[in-house]
Motif scaffolding. Structure first.
Motif, PDB file in Angstrom:
ATOM      1  N   GLN A  91     -11.034-168.835 -17.725  1.00 57.12           N
ATOM      2  CA  GLN A  91      -9.972-167.995 -18.247  1.00 57.12           C
ATOM      3  C   GLN A  91      -8.958-168.805 -19.048  1.00 57.12           C
ATOM      4  OE1 GLN A  91      -9.811-164.502 -18.053  1.00 57.12           O
ATOM      5  NE2 GLN A  91     -11.899-165.149 -17.665  1.00 57.12           N
ATOM      6  N   PRO A  92      -8.272-168.139 -19.990  1.00 59.69           N
ATOM      7  CA  PRO A  92      -7.222-168.838 -20.742  1.00 59.69           C
ATOM      8  C   PRO A  92      -6.184-169.409 -19.795  1.00 59.69           C
ATOM      9  CG  PRO A  92      -7.703-166.708 -21.723  1.00 59.69           C
ATOM     10  CD  PRO A  92      -8.435-166.749 -20.411  1.00 59.69           C
ATOM     11  N   LYS A  93      -5.576-170.496 -20.185  1.00 64.75           N
ATOM     12  CA  LYS A  93      -4.565-171.138 -19.359  1.00 64.75           C
ATOM     13  C   LYS A  93      -3.467-170.141 -18.983  1.00 64.75           C
ATOM     14  CE  LYS A  93      -1.177-174.894 -19.402  1.00 64.75           C
ATOM     15  NZ  LYS A  93      -0.575-175.974 -20.216  1.00 64.75           N
ATOM     16  N   GLY A  94      -3.116-170.132 -17.730  1.00 68.63           N
ATOM     17  CA  GLY A  94      -2.051-169.247 -17.265  1.00 68.63           C
ATOM     18  C   GLY A  94      -2.562-167.972 -16.639  1.00 68.63           C
ATOM     19  N   ILE A  95      -3.813-167.571 -16.915  1.00 67.45           N
ATOM     20  CA  ILE A  95      -4.389-166.386 -16.282  1.00 67.45           C
ATOM     21  C   ILE A  95      -5.292-166.884 -15.168  1.00 67.45           C
ATOM     22  CG2 ILE A  95      -5.794-164.315 -16.592  1.00 67.45           C
ATOM     23  CD1 ILE A  95      -4.907-164.160 -19.425  1.00 67.45           C
ATOM     24  N   ASN A  96      -4.813-166.800 -13.949  1.00 68.86           N
ATOM     25  CA  ASN A  96      -5.496-167.434 -12.833  1.00 68.86           C
ATOM     26  C   ASN A  96      -6.534-166.551 -12.163  1.00 68.86           C
ATOM     27  OD1 ASN A  96      -3.897-169.793 -13.071  1.00 68.86           O
ATOM     28  ND2 ASN A  96      -2.215-168.725 -12.044  1.00 68.86           N
ATOM     29  N   GLU A  97      -6.486-165.238 -12.399  1.00 69.66           N
ATOM     30  CA  GLU A  97      -7.464-164.369 -11.776  1.00 69.66           C
ATOM     31  C   GLU A  97      -8.165-163.564 -12.852  1.00 69.66           C
ATOM     32  OE1 GLU A  97      -4.319-163.650 -11.872  1.00 69.66           O
ATOM     33  OE2 GLU A  97      -4.315-161.668 -12.777  1.00 69.66           O
ATOM     34  N   PHE A  98      -9.374-163.137 -12.550  1.00 70.35           N
ATOM     35  CA  PHE A  98     -10.093-162.294 -13.500  1.00 70.35           C
ATOM     36  C   PHE A  98     -10.806-161.189 -12.733  1.00 70.35           C
ATOM     37  CE2 PHE A  98     -11.730-161.120 -17.479  1.00 70.35           C
ATOM     38  CZ  PHE A  98     -13.028-160.673 -17.288  1.00 70.35           C
ATOM     39  N   GLN A  99     -10.200-160.041 -12.697  1.00 70.23           N
ATOM     40  CA  GLN A  99     -10.804-158.903 -12.026  1.00 70.23           C
ATOM     41  C   GLN A  99     -11.656-158.129 -13.020  1.00 70.23           C
ATOM     42  OE1 GLN A  99     -10.572-158.400  -8.801  1.00 70.23           O
ATOM     43  NE2 GLN A  99      -9.238-160.180  -8.567  1.00 70.23           N
ATOM     44  N   SER A 158      -9.997-144.821 -20.128  1.00 69.83           N
ATOM     45  CA  SER A 158      -8.535-144.960 -20.190  1.00 69.83           C
ATOM     46  C   SER A 158      -8.043-145.894 -19.095  1.00 69.83           C
ATOM     47  CB  SER A 158      -7.863-143.588 -20.072  1.00 69.83           C
ATOM     48  OG  SER A 158      -8.128-142.991 -18.821  1.00 69.83           O
ATOM     49  N   ARG A 159      -8.743-145.913 -17.947  1.00 67.99           N
ATOM     50  CA  ARG A 159      -8.366-146.823 -16.868  1.00 67.99           C
ATOM     51  C   ARG A 159      -8.498-148.284 -17.296  1.00 67.99           C
ATOM     52  NH1 ARG A 159      -8.991-150.438 -13.671  1.00 67.99           N
ATOM     53  NH2 ARG A 159     -10.768-151.046 -14.955  1.00 67.99           N
ATOM     54  N   ALA A 160      -9.608-148.610 -17.982  1.00 68.21           N
ATOM     55  CA  ALA A 160      -9.829-149.985 -18.438  1.00 68.21           C
ATOM     56  C   ALA A 160      -8.754-150.410 -19.439  1.00 68.21           C
ATOM     57  CB  ALA A 160     -11.216-150.110 -19.063  1.00 68.21           C
ATOM     58  N   HIS A 161      -8.440-149.528 -20.373  1.00 68.53           N
ATOM     59  CA  HIS A 161      -7.425-149.833 -21.381  1.00 68.53           C
ATOM     60  C   HIS A 161      -6.057-150.012 -20.724  1.00 68.53           C
ATOM     61  CE1 HIS A 161      -5.043-148.631 -25.208  1.00 68.53           C
ATOM     62  NE2 HIS A 161      -5.363-149.906 -25.260  1.00 68.53           N
ATOM     63  N   SER A 162      -5.757-149.151 -19.760  1.00 68.24           N
ATOM     64  CA  SER A 162      -4.474-149.228 -19.063  1.00 68.24           C
ATOM     65  C   SER A 162      -4.366-150.530 -18.270  1.00 68.24           C
ATOM     66  CB  SER A 162      -4.330-148.027 -18.122  1.00 68.24           C
ATOM     67  OG  SER A 162      -3.123-148.105 -17.394  1.00 68.24           O
ATOM     68  N   GLU A 163      -5.447-150.921 -17.597  1.00 63.36           N
ATOM     69  CA  GLU A 163      -5.397-152.171 -16.822  1.00 63.36           C
ATOM     70  C   GLU A 163      -5.232-153.371 -17.746  1.00 63.36           C
ATOM     71  OE1 GLU A 163      -8.153-154.999 -13.956  1.00 63.36           O
ATOM     72  OE2 GLU A 163      -8.572-152.856 -14.033  1.00 63.36           O
ATOM     73  N   TRP A 164      -5.893-153.322 -18.873  1.00 62.65           N
ATOM     74  CA  TRP A 164      -5.764-154.428 -19.833  1.00 62.65           C
ATOM     75  C   TRP A 164      -4.304-154.563 -20.281  1.00 62.65           C
ATOM     76  CZ3 TRP A 164      -4.270-154.301 -25.044  1.00 62.65           C
ATOM     77  CH2 TRP A 164      -4.405-155.519 -25.727  1.00 62.65           C
ATOM     78  N   GLN A 165      -3.663-153.424 -20.565  1.00 61.16           N
ATOM     79  CA  GLN A 165      -2.252-153.454 -20.956  1.00 61.16           C
ATOM     80  C   GLN A 165      -1.394-154.028 -19.833  1.00 61.16           C
ATOM     81  OE1 GLN A 165      -1.958-149.233 -21.888  1.00 61.16           O
ATOM     82  NE2 GLN A 165      -1.745-149.699 -24.061  1.00 61.16           N
TER      83      GLN A 165
END
Length: 231
Positions: A87-95, A19-26
């Motif tokens: 990463q897709p344009k506009g998403i500058n970080e990837f945690q 649920s944590r992963a899904h919540s962070e994705w949202q």
């Protein structure tokens, strides 16, 4: 001087990693002002989580010690792979999306500097279900007064604040404000944020986390009982 000679104490609250992963994705796609490419649907979560699971598997080694199977994750190598992903344009970080829920491997880093007797872990599910009991336990661990009176009811039902606005309505107002403000907003289907994880993929996630969770339970001496909720 070792870090633990300073006698610090470290309480942690951990959430069901699925649920944590899904919540962070949202949160990434719906709570931040970013320029998105394409439509945001639950399919994007499946793709992002799937890629992260493969990176974890590629950086994990299975070890056998005293007839016990242990998983050793090359955490620095894994994080480097995450940062190297285009990463897709506009998403500058990837945690790490799935990796953040690998609590065992992260606590091992703490355990290198602090004995487990100075680390206190609670489940966020217990925090919601029995807040007073859990908070009292944290106070005892910290060595501070645990006899305070605590009304659990505000944690167990939706409450209104002094202005008469509920938490849910505040979130809705915030969302509406974000949508109407300047700047690009995520392109999403109207119900995308409410889409649950497909059952088959949810099973896959719980199976993926299971051996890592078991190592965590053994490390902290507590079974968090993280498992798929029956619907």
């Amino acid at each position: 001087m070792d870090a633990y000679e300073c006698s610090p104490v470290c309480p942690f609250s951990l959430r069901d990693p699925v649920s944590r992963a899904h919540s962070e994705w949202q949160m990434r796609h719906f709570s931040q002002k970013k320029e998105q490419v394409g439509e945001v649907t639950i399919q994007l979560f499946l793709e992002e989580a799937g890629r992260d699971m493969r990176r974890i598997e590629e950086n994990t080694t299975t070890l056998t010690e005293e007839n016990k199977t242990k998983l050793s994750l090359d955490w620095p190598g894994y994080l480097k792979e995450c940062s190297d992903v285009d990463q897709p344009k506009g998403i500058n970080e990837f945690q790490p999306l799935v990796g953040r829920g690998l609590y065992y491997h992260q606590l091992l880093n703490w355990a290198k500097h602090f004995p487990m007797t100075q680390i206190h872990v609670v489940s966020s599910d217990d925090m919601r279900a029995r807040p007073a009991e859990v908070l009292n336990g944290v106070c005892k661990f910290l060595g501070i007064d645990d006899t305070f009176y605590h009304d659990e009811q505000p944690f167990l039902r939706e409450q209104k604040n002094v202005g008469g606005t509920t938490f849910k309505s505040s979130m809705a107002a915030c969302s509406a404000s974000t949508s109407s403000s300047s700047g690009a907003a995520p392109a999403a289907s109207p119900s995308a944020r409410k889409e649950p994880i497909p059952s088959e993929f949810e099973d896959k996630l719980y199976s993926f986390f299971a051996p890592h969770n078991q190592l965590l339970y053994e490390l902290v001496g507590k079974d968090m009982k993280w498992a798929k909720k029956q619907k």
